[in-house]
Design a protein around this motif. Structure first.
Motif, short mmCIF file in Angstrom:
data_model
loop_
_atom_site.label_atom_id
_atom_site.label_comp_id
_atom_site.label_asym_id
_atom_site.label_seq_id
_atom_site.Cartn_x
_atom_site.Cartn_y
_atom_site.Cartn_z
N ASN A 1 -42.26 9.59 -9.42
CA ASN A 1 -42.68 9.75 -8.03
C ASN A 1 -42.01 8.66 -7.21
N LEU A 2 -41.01 9.05 -6.45
CA LEU A 2 -40.21 8.07 -5.71
C LEU A 2 -40.99 7.40 -4.58
N ASN A 3 -42.15 7.95 -4.24
CA ASN A 3 -43.01 7.31 -3.24
C ASN A 3 -43.72 6.09 -3.82
N GLU A 4 -43.76 6.00 -5.14
CA GLU A 4 -44.51 4.93 -5.79
C GLU A 4 -43.63 3.94 -6.55
N LEU A 5 -42.40 4.32 -6.84
CA LEU A 5 -41.52 3.48 -7.65
C LEU A 5 -40.58 2.64 -6.78
N PRO A 6 -40.30 1.40 -7.19
CA PRO A 6 -39.35 0.58 -6.43
C PRO A 6 -37.99 1.25 -6.24
N VAL A 7 -37.56 2.04 -7.23
CA VAL A 7 -36.26 2.70 -7.13
C VAL A 7 -36.20 3.67 -5.94
N GLY A 8 -37.36 4.11 -5.48
CA GLY A 8 -37.41 4.96 -4.29
C GLY A 8 -37.69 4.20 -3.01
N GLN A 9 -38.17 2.98 -3.15
CA GLN A 9 -38.59 2.20 -1.99
C GLN A 9 -37.54 1.22 -1.49
N ILE A 10 -36.69 0.75 -2.39
CA ILE A 10 -35.74 -0.31 -2.04
C ILE A 10 -34.42 0.31 -1.58
N SER A 11 -34.05 0.01 -0.34
CA SER A 11 -32.78 0.51 0.17
C SER A 11 -31.71 -0.58 0.07
N TYR A 12 -30.49 -0.14 -0.07
CA TYR A 12 -29.34 -1.02 -0.25
C TYR A 12 -29.01 -1.69 1.09
N ASN A 13 -28.99 -3.02 1.12
CA ASN A 13 -28.71 -3.72 2.37
C ASN A 13 -28.10 -5.09 2.08
N THR A 14 -27.76 -5.82 3.12
CA THR A 14 -27.08 -7.11 2.93
C THR A 14 -27.95 -8.13 2.21
N GLN A 15 -29.27 -8.02 2.34
CA GLN A 15 -30.15 -9.00 1.69
C GLN A 15 -30.24 -8.81 0.17
N ASN A 16 -29.99 -7.59 -0.31
CA ASN A 16 -30.16 -7.36 -1.76
C ASN A 16 -28.89 -6.85 -2.45
N ALA A 17 -27.76 -6.92 -1.77
CA ALA A 17 -26.53 -6.35 -2.33
C ALA A 17 -26.18 -6.94 -3.70
N GLY A 18 -26.50 -8.20 -3.91
CA GLY A 18 -26.16 -8.84 -5.18
C GLY A 18 -27.09 -8.50 -6.33
N THR A 19 -28.27 -7.98 -6.03
CA THR A 19 -29.26 -7.71 -7.08
C THR A 19 -29.70 -6.25 -7.12
N PHE A 20 -29.17 -5.43 -6.24
CA PHE A 20 -29.64 -4.05 -6.09
C PHE A 20 -29.48 -3.24 -7.37
N PHE A 21 -28.34 -3.35 -8.03
CA PHE A 21 -28.05 -2.55 -9.22
C PHE A 21 -28.53 -3.27 -10.47
N SER A 22 -29.83 -3.41 -10.58
CA SER A 22 -30.44 -4.15 -11.69
C SER A 22 -30.68 -3.23 -12.88
N VAL A 23 -30.94 -3.84 -14.03
CA VAL A 23 -31.30 -3.07 -15.22
C VAL A 23 -32.57 -2.27 -14.94
N GLU A 24 -33.53 -2.91 -14.29
CA GLU A 24 -34.83 -2.27 -14.04
C GLU A 24 -34.73 -1.09 -13.08
N ASN A 25 -33.91 -1.21 -12.04
CA ASN A 25 -33.86 -0.17 -11.02
C ASN A 25 -32.61 0.70 -11.04
N SER A 26 -31.68 0.41 -11.93
CA SER A 26 -30.49 1.27 -12.05
C SER A 26 -30.29 1.72 -13.49
N ASP A 27 -29.98 0.79 -14.38
CA ASP A 27 -29.60 1.15 -15.75
C ASP A 27 -30.68 1.93 -16.48
N LYS A 28 -31.93 1.56 -16.29
CA LYS A 28 -33.03 2.26 -16.96
C LYS A 28 -33.04 3.74 -16.58
N TYR A 29 -32.83 4.02 -15.32
CA TYR A 29 -32.84 5.41 -14.84
C TYR A 29 -31.57 6.15 -15.23
N ILE A 30 -30.45 5.47 -15.19
CA ILE A 30 -29.18 6.08 -15.60
C ILE A 30 -29.24 6.48 -17.07
#
Length: 197
Positions: free
Chosen positions: A42-71
């Motif tokens: 449910n993307l309304n409840e998971l960080p992967v649906g809540q966190i948008s890519y921006n200048t503040q998180n560009a260095g950490t956006f593609f994390s194991v928890e929010n990218s690799d796990k889902y991939i």
């Protein structure tokens, strides 16, 4: 055992057009496929649906928890069922956030910026079904074809099996019908796709 992931990007609670389409789809699919492992994201409840890519998180956006796990889960799955009602002429922002997390060069597609068409997808194992809805009839806003946009994205990632059911014109065409009655009008289409999934 078939692993099937439901990606819920609907901002509506249960009882929405896309949720009712999902109920119909699963009833048909599970009647013929008893050995299925269903997961719901449910993307309304998971960080992967809540966190948008921006200048503040560009260095950490593609994390194991929010990218690799889902991939990794997508690569291991038989298929995904995406609930994608139109929101402001596109799919919901939660789904855009999810796509940004999982469409990663050399993880879901091979990045070859050499010539047009040189990239190749890495999700060829995956079957994708999109269950969508929109207030306007199809074709009213050609630039706002959210399901076709998803077809293109997943095709780029190597998905060859893509099907969709979209209930269009919900604000105009079905004023005298309940949502369940409207979904029943699409039952044959849903069942045909579920039987091929």
């Amino acid at each position: 055992m078939k692993k099937v992931i439901i990606i819920d990007a609907s901002v509506s609670p249960s009882g929405s057009y896309t949720h009712l389409l999902l109920e119909r789809f699963l009833a048909t699919f599970q009647a013929k496929n008893k050995d299925v492992e269903l997961s719901t994201w449910n993307l309304n409840e998971l960080p992967v649906g809540q966190i948008s890519y921006n200048t503040q998180n560009a260095g950490t956006f593609f994390s194991v928890e929010n990218s690799d796990k889902y991939i990794d889960a997508l690569k291991a799955a038989h298929g995904v069922i995406i609930l994608a009602p139109m929101t402001n002429f596109n799919y919901p922002a939660t789904l855009k956030n999810f796509i940004d997390h999982v469409f990663v060069a050399n993880k879901t597609f091979k990045d070859k910026y050499v010539t047009k068409g040189a990239s190749s997808g890495m999700l060829g194992n995956l079957k994708v079904v999109v269950l969508g809805s929109q207030g306007a009839p199809l074709g009213w806003y050609p630039w706002g074809d959210h399901v076709n946009s998803l077809r293109g994205l997943f095709g780029f990632a190597g998905v060859a099996s893509f099907a969709s059911v979209i209930i269009d014109g919900t604000k105009l065409l079905y004023k005298d019908k309940s949502k369940s009655e409207v979904v029943d009008m699409f039952a044959k289409q849903v069942d045909a796709i579920a039987n091929e999934f």
